[in-house]
Write a protein that holds these residues in place. Structure first.
Motif, PDB file in Angstrom:
ATOM      1  N   GLU A  87      -8.866  12.718 -21.331  1.00 16.46           N
ATOM      2  CA  GLU A  87      -7.583  12.112 -21.671  1.00 16.46           C
ATOM      3  C   GLU A  87      -7.758  10.910 -22.584  1.00 16.46           C
ATOM      4  O   GLU A  87      -6.942  10.671 -23.485  1.00 16.46           O
ATOM      5  CB  GLU A  87      -6.824  11.705 -20.416  1.00 16.46           C
ATOM      6  N   ALA A  88      -8.797  10.124 -22.361  1.00 14.45           N
ATOM      7  CA  ALA A  88      -9.016   8.954 -23.201  1.00 14.45           C
ATOM      8  C   ALA A  88      -9.187   9.352 -24.661  1.00 14.45           C
ATOM      9  O   ALA A  88      -8.706   8.667 -25.571  1.00 14.45           O
ATOM     10  CB  ALA A  88     -10.245   8.191 -22.714  1.00 14.45           C
ATOM     11  N   ILE A  89      -9.866  10.472 -24.911  1.00 14.40           N
ATOM     12  CA  ILE A  89     -10.045  10.956 -26.281  1.00 14.40           C
ATOM     13  C   ILE A  89      -8.729  11.481 -26.827  1.00 14.40           C
ATOM     14  O   ILE A  89      -8.309  11.155 -27.942  1.00 14.40           O
ATOM     15  CB  ILE A  89     -11.124  12.060 -26.324  1.00 14.40           C
ATOM     16  N   ALA A  90      -8.051  12.324 -26.049  1.00 15.17           N
ATOM     17  CA  ALA A  90      -6.800  12.912 -26.518  1.00 15.17           C
ATOM     18  C   ALA A  90      -5.748  11.852 -26.798  1.00 15.17           C
ATOM     19  O   ALA A  90      -4.927  12.003 -27.719  1.00 15.17           O
ATOM     20  CB  ALA A  90      -6.281  13.913 -25.487  1.00 15.17           C
ATOM     21  N   ALA A  91      -5.749  10.778 -26.028  1.00 13.58           N
ATOM     22  CA  ALA A  91      -4.734   9.735 -26.187  1.00 13.58           C
ATOM     23  C   ALA A  91      -4.983   8.853 -27.398  1.00 13.58           C
ATOM     24  O   ALA A  91      -4.064   8.180 -27.873  1.00 13.58           O
ATOM     25  CB  ALA A  91      -4.672   8.874 -24.932  1.00 13.58           C
ATOM     26  N   SER A  92      -6.197   8.834 -27.909  1.00 15.95           N
ATOM     27  CA  SER A  92      -6.542   7.893 -28.981  1.00 15.95           C
ATOM     28  C   SER A  92      -6.814   8.585 -30.306  1.00 15.95           C
ATOM     29  O   SER A  92      -7.240   7.938 -31.265  1.00 15.95           O
ATOM     30  CB  SER A  92      -7.775   7.073 -28.575  1.00 15.95           C
ATOM     31  N   TYR A  93      -6.547   9.905 -30.391  1.00 18.95           N
ATOM     32  CA  TYR A  93      -6.810  10.646 -31.633  1.00 18.95           C
ATOM     33  C   TYR A  93      -5.623  11.561 -31.877  1.00 18.95           C
ATOM     34  O   TYR A  93      -5.551  12.666 -31.359  1.00 18.95           O
ATOM     35  CB  TYR A  93      -8.111  11.444 -31.495  1.00 18.95           C
ATOM     36  N   ASN A  94      -4.646  11.046 -32.640  1.00 23.39           N
ATOM     37  CA  ASN A  94      -3.390  11.766 -32.803  1.00 23.39           C
ATOM     38  C   ASN A  94      -2.894  11.701 -34.238  1.00 23.39           C
ATOM     39  O   ASN A  94      -3.073  10.700 -34.934  1.00 23.39           O
ATOM     40  CB  ASN A  94      -2.303  11.152 -31.919  1.00 23.39           C
ATOM     41  N   ASN A  95      -2.208  12.758 -34.639  1.00 23.01           N
ATOM     42  CA  ASN A  95      -1.421  12.731 -35.867  1.00 23.01           C
ATOM     43  C   ASN A  95       0.038  12.462 -35.501  1.00 23.01           C
ATOM     44  O   ASN A  95       0.643  13.206 -34.730  1.00 23.01           O
ATOM     45  CB  ASN A  95      -1.509  14.067 -36.609  1.00 23.01           C
ATOM     46  N   PHE A  96       0.566  11.373 -36.035  1.00 15.17           N
ATOM     47  CA  PHE A  96       1.977  11.033 -35.841  1.00 15.17           C
ATOM     48  C   PHE A  96       2.338  10.176 -37.050  1.00 15.17           C
ATOM     49  O   PHE A  96       2.364   8.954 -36.985  1.00 15.17           O
ATOM     50  CB  PHE A  96       2.163  10.268 -34.529  1.00 15.17           C
ATOM     51  N   TYR A  97       2.609  10.849 -38.176  1.00 15.86           N
ATOM     52  CA  TYR A  97       2.707  10.165 -39.461  1.00 15.86           C
ATOM     53  C   TYR A  97       3.902   9.227 -39.548  1.00 15.86           C
ATOM     54  O   TYR A  97       3.956   8.374 -40.434  1.00 15.86           O
ATOM     55  CB  TYR A  97       2.736  11.187 -40.595  1.00 15.86           C
ATOM     56  N   GLU A  98       4.855   9.366 -38.640  1.00 17.80           N
ATOM     57  CA  GLU A  98       5.946   8.401 -38.606  1.00 17.80           C
ATOM     58  C   GLU A  98       5.424   6.982 -38.381  1.00 17.80           C
ATOM     59  O   GLU A  98       6.021   6.012 -38.847  1.00 17.80           O
ATOM     60  CB  GLU A  98       6.927   8.758 -37.485  1.00 17.80           C
ATOM     61  N   PHE A  99       4.297   6.873 -37.668  1.00 10.74           N
ATOM     62  CA  PHE A  99       3.765   5.564 -37.305  1.00 10.74           C
ATOM     63  C   PHE A  99       2.515   5.171 -38.081  1.00 10.74           C
ATOM     64  O   PHE A  99       2.327   4.001 -38.385  1.00 10.74           O
ATOM     65  CB  PHE A  99       3.471   5.533 -35.804  1.00 10.74           C
ATOM     66  N   SER A 100       1.651   6.124 -38.374  1.00 12.06           N
ATOM     67  CA  SER A 100       0.420   5.793 -39.086  1.00 12.06           C
ATOM     68  C   SER A 100      -0.247   7.073 -39.578  1.00 12.06           C
ATOM     69  O   SER A 100      -0.121   8.124 -38.938  1.00 12.06           O
ATOM     70  CB  SER A 100      -0.537   5.025 -38.177  1.00 12.06           C
ATOM     71  N   GLU A 101      -0.955   6.968 -40.682  1.00  5.90           N
ATOM     72  CA  GLU A 101      -1.765   8.081 -41.169  1.00  5.90           C
ATOM     73  C   GLU A 101      -3.204   7.973 -40.669  1.00  5.90           C
ATOM     74  O   GLU A 101      -4.033   8.825 -40.997  1.00  5.90           O
ATOM     75  CB  GLU A 101      -1.720   8.140 -42.696  1.00  5.90           C
ATOM     76  N   VAL A 102      -3.491   6.939 -39.902  1.00  2.86           N
ATOM     77  CA  VAL A 102      -4.816   6.764 -39.305  1.00  2.86           C
ATOM     78  C   VAL A 102      -4.718   7.189 -37.841  1.00  2.86           C
ATOM     79  O   VAL A 102      -4.015   6.559 -37.041  1.00  2.86           O
ATOM     80  CB  VAL A 102      -5.275   5.298 -39.409  1.00  2.86           C
ATOM     81  N   LYS A 103      -5.412   8.258 -37.483  1.00  5.47           N
ATOM     82  CA  LYS A 103      -5.276   8.836 -36.139  1.00  5.47           C
ATOM     83  C   LYS A 103      -5.561   7.829 -35.030  1.00  5.47           C
ATOM     84  O   LYS A 103      -4.888   7.817 -34.002  1.00  5.47           O
ATOM     85  CB  LYS A 103      -6.206  10.048 -36.002  1.00  5.47           C
ATOM     86  N   GLU A 104      -6.577   7.007 -35.230  1.00  6.89           N
ATOM     87  CA  GLU A 104      -6.966   6.074 -34.180  1.00  6.89           C
ATOM     88  C   GLU A 104      -5.972   4.914 -34.024  1.00  6.89           C
ATOM     89  O   GLU A 104      -6.051   4.169 -33.039  1.00  6.89           O
ATOM     90  CB  GLU A 104      -8.364   5.522 -34.469  1.00  6.89           C
ATOM     91  N   ASP A 105      -5.050   4.747 -34.962  1.00  8.77           N
ATOM     92  CA  ASP A 105      -4.067   3.667 -34.883  1.00  8.77           C
ATOM     93  C   ASP A 105      -2.743   4.105 -34.265  1.00  8.77           C
ATOM     94  O   ASP A 105      -1.901   3.266 -33.943  1.00  8.77           O
ATOM     95  CB  ASP A 105      -3.780   3.101 -36.282  1.00  8.77           C
ATOM     96  N   VAL A 106      -2.535   5.407 -34.149  1.00  6.70           N
ATOM     97  CA  VAL A 106      -1.243   5.913 -33.699  1.00  6.70           C
ATOM     98  C   VAL A 106      -0.905   5.402 -32.308  1.00  6.70           C
ATOM     99  O   VAL A 106       0.246   5.030 -32.024  1.00  6.70           O
ATOM    100  CB  VAL A 106      -1.232   7.452 -33.747  1.00  6.70           C
TER     101      VAL A 106
END
Length: 323
Positions: A87-106
């Motif tokens: 879960e820690a990995i899944a929660a910190s590596y996401n595509n959500f371009y509304e908020f950021s194009e950097v996965k680790e920042d989402v």
């Protein structure tokens, strides 16, 4: 002969599964505490002990209603051929371009999203259009936990325990009309909250679509939770689409509008770059992305490389849709 089970290529060997008694006992303890948790993941060899329960989230404050539905009953019909992603990995590596194009920042930026109150309008070619308060979904529909593979078009993959309900159940309630052929989904549009939406050259709000047959397929769910608790904001809270045989960008996050129509709607990525992001977007190792092959995928967190399966391994459930 009817009792002989011949395993399919995508099924996890029984020797690698967590024992049912271990899993259920822990789930009952956590449910009684109102705490969500998950299984550890990792590319462990078959001789390794079963994964332990880790990454518990005591900081998640469940409402009284949520305490009655999480963790949901696990449906074992949909087998995995790999360990769950941590879960820690899944929660910190996401595509959500509304908020950021950097996965680790989402994870950080998505916390601005206010998910209560939240309404979803279901409209279009239906006999019973309705606007649902999010909690209506938790009250009306029976939630299930399903272990699904998630394959990104960028050639990385995860294995995720989603909680949700079949989209078919919602569509049956609103009754699509005879001329309906497609279902369109639309997310929120709040540029001052989600600064990625200030990119005026992109077709915000994010929109996706399925054929009506795809939407009614048993694999297609509306997810309200993950890892035994409600969706965190970076995963598309409070409700998102999950279509496991398609590339991940089809599984639109934070849905606010569902419309049943009689035409093929335009979608976000297919509008931006149609040569790279097909409208149908079924996982297919024989159809390369213009910038990389799709024959292999890397599991996030373990870097294990696997061969890509057509329809992400769910051909038994969906191949008939494309004949």
């Amino acid at each position: 002969m009817s009792n002989i089970h011949i395993p399919r290529g995508w099924e996890m060997p029984e020797a690698e599964l967590t024992p049912e008694s271990v899993y259920m006992n822990r789930r009952e303890v956590l449910k009684a505490m109102g705490v969500a948790s998950l299984f550890a993941a990792g590319a462990l060899p078959a001789c390794s002990p079963p994964p332990e329960v880790i990454d518990a989230h005591p900081e998640i404050n469940l409402t009284d209603l949520e305490k009655t539905v999480y963790p949901a009953n696990r449906i074992t019909k949909y087998k995995l051929d790999r360990r769950l992603t941590s879960e820690a990995i899944a929660a910190s590596y996401n595509n959500f371009y509304e908020f950021s194009e950097v996965k680790e920042d989402v994870d950080h930026h998505a916390q601005r999203l206010q998910t209560r109150p939240w309404q979803v309008e279901v409209t279009g070619l239906v006999n019973k259009p309705k606007t649902y308060d999010f909690d209506d979904f938790l009250k009306k529909f029976i939630l299930e936990e399903r272990f699904y593979r998630l394959r990104c078009v960028e050639a990385w993959a995860m294995a995720v325990p989603w909680t949700g309900f079949p989209l078919k159940a919602l569509l049956d309630e609103v009754e699509p009309q005879s001329g309906a052929t497609y279902v369109r989904f639309e997310s929120f549009h709040k540029p001052f909250l989600a600064q990625g939406q200030f990119a005026f050259w992109q077709p915000w709000p994010y929109a996706e679509a399925l054929t009506l047959e795809e939407a009614m397929n048993e694999l297609t769910i509306l997810a309200t939770g993950i890892y035994g608790h409600p969706l965190p904001k970076q995963h598309g809270a409070p409700i998102r689409l999950v279509v496991p045989w398609k590339y991940g960008f089809k599984s639109i996050k934070s849905i606010q509008r569902i419309e049943v129509v009689d035409y093929a709607p335009s979608t976000f990525w297919n509008t931006l770059q149609p040569l790279e992001y097909g409208w149908e977007a079924n996982v297919d190792p024989h159809v390369p992305h213009p910038r990389w092959p799709q024959t292999k995928e890397e599991m996030i967190g373990t870097k294990e490389v696997r061969l890509t399966q057509k329809y992400n391994g769910y051909g038994d459930f969906v191949a008939s849709l494309y004949t």
